[in-house]
Scaffold this motif. Structure first.
Motif, PDB file in Angstrom:
ATOM      1  N   LEU A 115       1.004  -1.345  -0.210  1.00  0.00           N
ATOM      2  CA  LEU A 115       0.025  -0.289   0.148  1.00  0.00           C
ATOM      3  C   LEU A 115       1.164   1.329  -0.049  1.00  0.00           C
ATOM      4  O   LEU A 115       0.667   1.901  -0.374  1.00  0.00           O
ATOM      5  CB  LEU A 115      -1.228   0.186   1.113  1.00  0.00           C
ATOM      6  N   GLN A 116       1.805   1.155   0.682  1.00  0.00           N
ATOM      7  CA  GLN A 116       2.785   2.314   0.852  1.00  0.00           C
ATOM      8  C   GLN A 116       3.570   2.581  -0.562  1.00  0.00           C
ATOM      9  O   GLN A 116       4.155   3.707  -1.201  1.00  0.00           O
ATOM     10  CB  GLN A 116       3.606   2.525   1.972  1.00  0.00           C
ATOM     11  N   ALA A 120       3.172   1.712  -3.393  1.00  0.00           N
ATOM     12  CA  ALA A 120       1.612   2.063  -4.298  1.00  0.00           C
ATOM     13  C   ALA A 120       1.028   4.106  -4.158  1.00  0.00           C
ATOM     14  O   ALA A 120       0.794   4.925  -4.664  1.00  0.00           O
ATOM     15  CB  ALA A 120       0.322   1.654  -4.204  1.00  0.00           C
ATOM     16  N   GLU A 121       0.856   4.380  -2.648  1.00  0.00           N
ATOM     17  CA  GLU A 121       0.615   5.483  -2.471  1.00  0.00           C
ATOM     18  C   GLU A 121       2.316   6.440  -2.772  1.00  0.00           C
ATOM     19  O   GLU A 121       1.656   7.666  -3.682  1.00  0.00           O
ATOM     20  CB  GLU A 121       0.286   5.945  -0.426  1.00  0.00           C
ATOM     21  N   ASN A 122       3.043   6.200  -2.614  1.00  0.00           N
ATOM     22  CA  ASN A 122       4.166   6.260  -3.129  1.00  0.00           C
ATOM     23  C   ASN A 122       4.553   6.402  -4.306  1.00  0.00           C
ATOM     24  O   ASN A 122       5.057   7.881  -5.236  1.00  0.00           O
ATOM     25  CB  ASN A 122       5.556   5.949  -3.051  1.00  0.00           C
ATOM     26  N   LYS A 147       1.819   6.565  -6.333  1.00  0.00           N
ATOM     27  CA  LYS A 147       0.624   7.551  -6.743  1.00  0.00           C
ATOM     28  C   LYS A 147       1.715   8.879  -6.796  1.00  0.00           C
ATOM     29  O   LYS A 147       0.461  10.139  -7.781  1.00  0.00           O
ATOM     30  CB  LYS A 147      -0.557   7.359  -6.433  1.00  0.00           C
ATOM     31  N   SER A 148       2.124   9.359  -5.719  1.00  0.00           N
ATOM     32  CA  SER A 148       2.345  10.533  -5.373  1.00  0.00           C
ATOM     33  C   SER A 148       3.172  11.343  -6.481  1.00  0.00           C
ATOM     34  O   SER A 148       3.880  12.308  -6.652  1.00  0.00           O
ATOM     35  CB  SER A 148       2.829  10.684  -3.801  1.00  0.00           C
ATOM     36  N   GLU A 154       1.890  12.296  -9.418  1.00  0.00           N
ATOM     37  CA  GLU A 154       0.918  13.188  -9.111  1.00  0.00           C
ATOM     38  C   GLU A 154       2.455  14.525  -9.169  1.00  0.00           C
ATOM     39  O   GLU A 154       2.013  15.852  -9.674  1.00  0.00           O
ATOM     40  CB  GLU A 154       0.533  13.497  -8.228  1.00  0.00           C
TER      41      GLU A 154
END
Length: 343
Positions: free
Chosen positions: A118-119, A121-123, A125-126, A129
């Protein structure tokens, strides 16, 4: 009954043998007639016995308890099959608890590693962006710069914008590669955990297989020890109970012998006192009645055979007791004046 003068006259001509035979016949006849009074004397004897205080039989069980109160212990030892089954149940439960604990440990570690997905995936996505924001900012600046310089449609503008697009694509590729590396690393760690768990469970199987054999051996040893302890105890109880029964029987016999001796001694002392002072109380009244019955009977016989008939009687000495000699003396002297009755 006195003889007539004629009978006395005939006696003068009888031989001694004839006289002796005649006397024996008279005594025999008297003994037959004696049966008439035996029932009355027996009734008086029973009346006297009934008047005596009842002798209580000793409660031997109260004086000498029937046992020591020691009881053997019944113990049913487990069979080898029972022990094996019990050990297997215990082992399976302990093994399952250990396996659950192990599973829990690895699941916790796996969850911690999975959380990195999850981390990552968040990284990613971030990163996308931020890359997009940076690209948009640089493109806006580049477009403004070429406009100011009048190069909006020139090759320079196209080249600069193309370079930004390429940088954007490269940055996106790096972000994706970093994400993919993270995923691979996570997969490898999870695979390593699964392998470690498999190995740990296999070791657990071996460990508890060995413990099962040890547990069965320990339970058998414990059972054999307990059986021996109970058998030793029961043997001691059996011996103590057997010894007690021998001693109890001996004590009872000694007690009864002593009691009988004391009883005989009391009877002897009573007889000595009665010989010295005579009967008293109800006993005196009872024997006086017996005496009068016997006196009436023997007084009805010819005086010359009355005393001999009494002496020949197998019963009168028992029924008359101390009054026997008195009656005998009275019969011997009856020819010279008779005997008064005793009241």
């Amino acid at each position: 009954m006195a003889k007539s003068i004629w009978d006395e006259f005939k006696d003068l001509f009888k031989t001694d043998s004839e006289k002796a035979e005649e006397k024996q016949n008279q005594i025999k006849d008297a003994l037959e007639r004696e049966k008439e009074i035996l029932d009355r004397l027996s009734e008086l004897e029973q009346q006297y016995k009934d008047s005596l205080p009842k002798e209580e039989e000793p409660d031997l069980d109260a004086l000498f308890p029937t046992d020591l109160g020691l009881k053997e212990i019944e113990y049913k030892a487990d069979s080898d099959e029972d022990i094996a089954s019990r050990a297997e149940r215990e082992n399976a439960l302990n093994k399952q608890q250990a396996a659950n604990k192990l599973e829990g440990k690895y699941e916790t570690q796996k969850s911690e590693i999975e959380s990195n997905r999850l981390q990552a995936a968040e990284n990613l996505k971030s990163g996308y962006e931020k890359l997009s924001e940076l690209y948009d900012e640089l493109r806006r600046r580049t477009e403004n710069d070429v406009l100011k310089r009048g190069l909006a449609r020139s090759s320079i503008a196209t080249t600069q914008l193309g370079s930004l697009d390429a940088a954007r694509m490269e940055g996106a590729g790096q972000l994706q590669a970093s994400f993919n590396n993270s995923m691979t690393e996570i997969d490898n760690k999870i695979a390593g955990l699964e392998n470690d768990k498999t190995n740990a469970l296999e070791e657990l199987d071996l460990k508890y297989a060995m413990e099962l054999d040890e547990r069965i051996a320990d339970l058998k040893k414990e059972r054999d020890k307990t059986v021996k302890e109970y058998e030793t105890y029961n043997n001691q109880v059996r011996k103590q109970n057997a010894d007690y029964q021998v001693k109890r029987q001996s004590d009872i016999e000694k007690y009864l012998e002593k009691r009988e001796e004391e009883k005989l001694e009391a009877i002897k002392k009573q007889e000595e006192n009665e010989k010295k002072y005579g009967y008293t109380g109800e006993k005196q009244d009872n024997y006086a009645k017996r005496y009068n019955i016997a006196l009436n009977f023997y007084s009805s016989l010819a005086p010359e055979i009355a005393a001999d008939a009494l002496a020949a009687s197998p019963n009168m000495k028992y029924y008359l007791g101390l009054y026997y000699d008195k009656l005998l003396n009275a019969l011997k002297s009856s020819s010279s004046g008779g005997e008064k009755r005793y009241y």
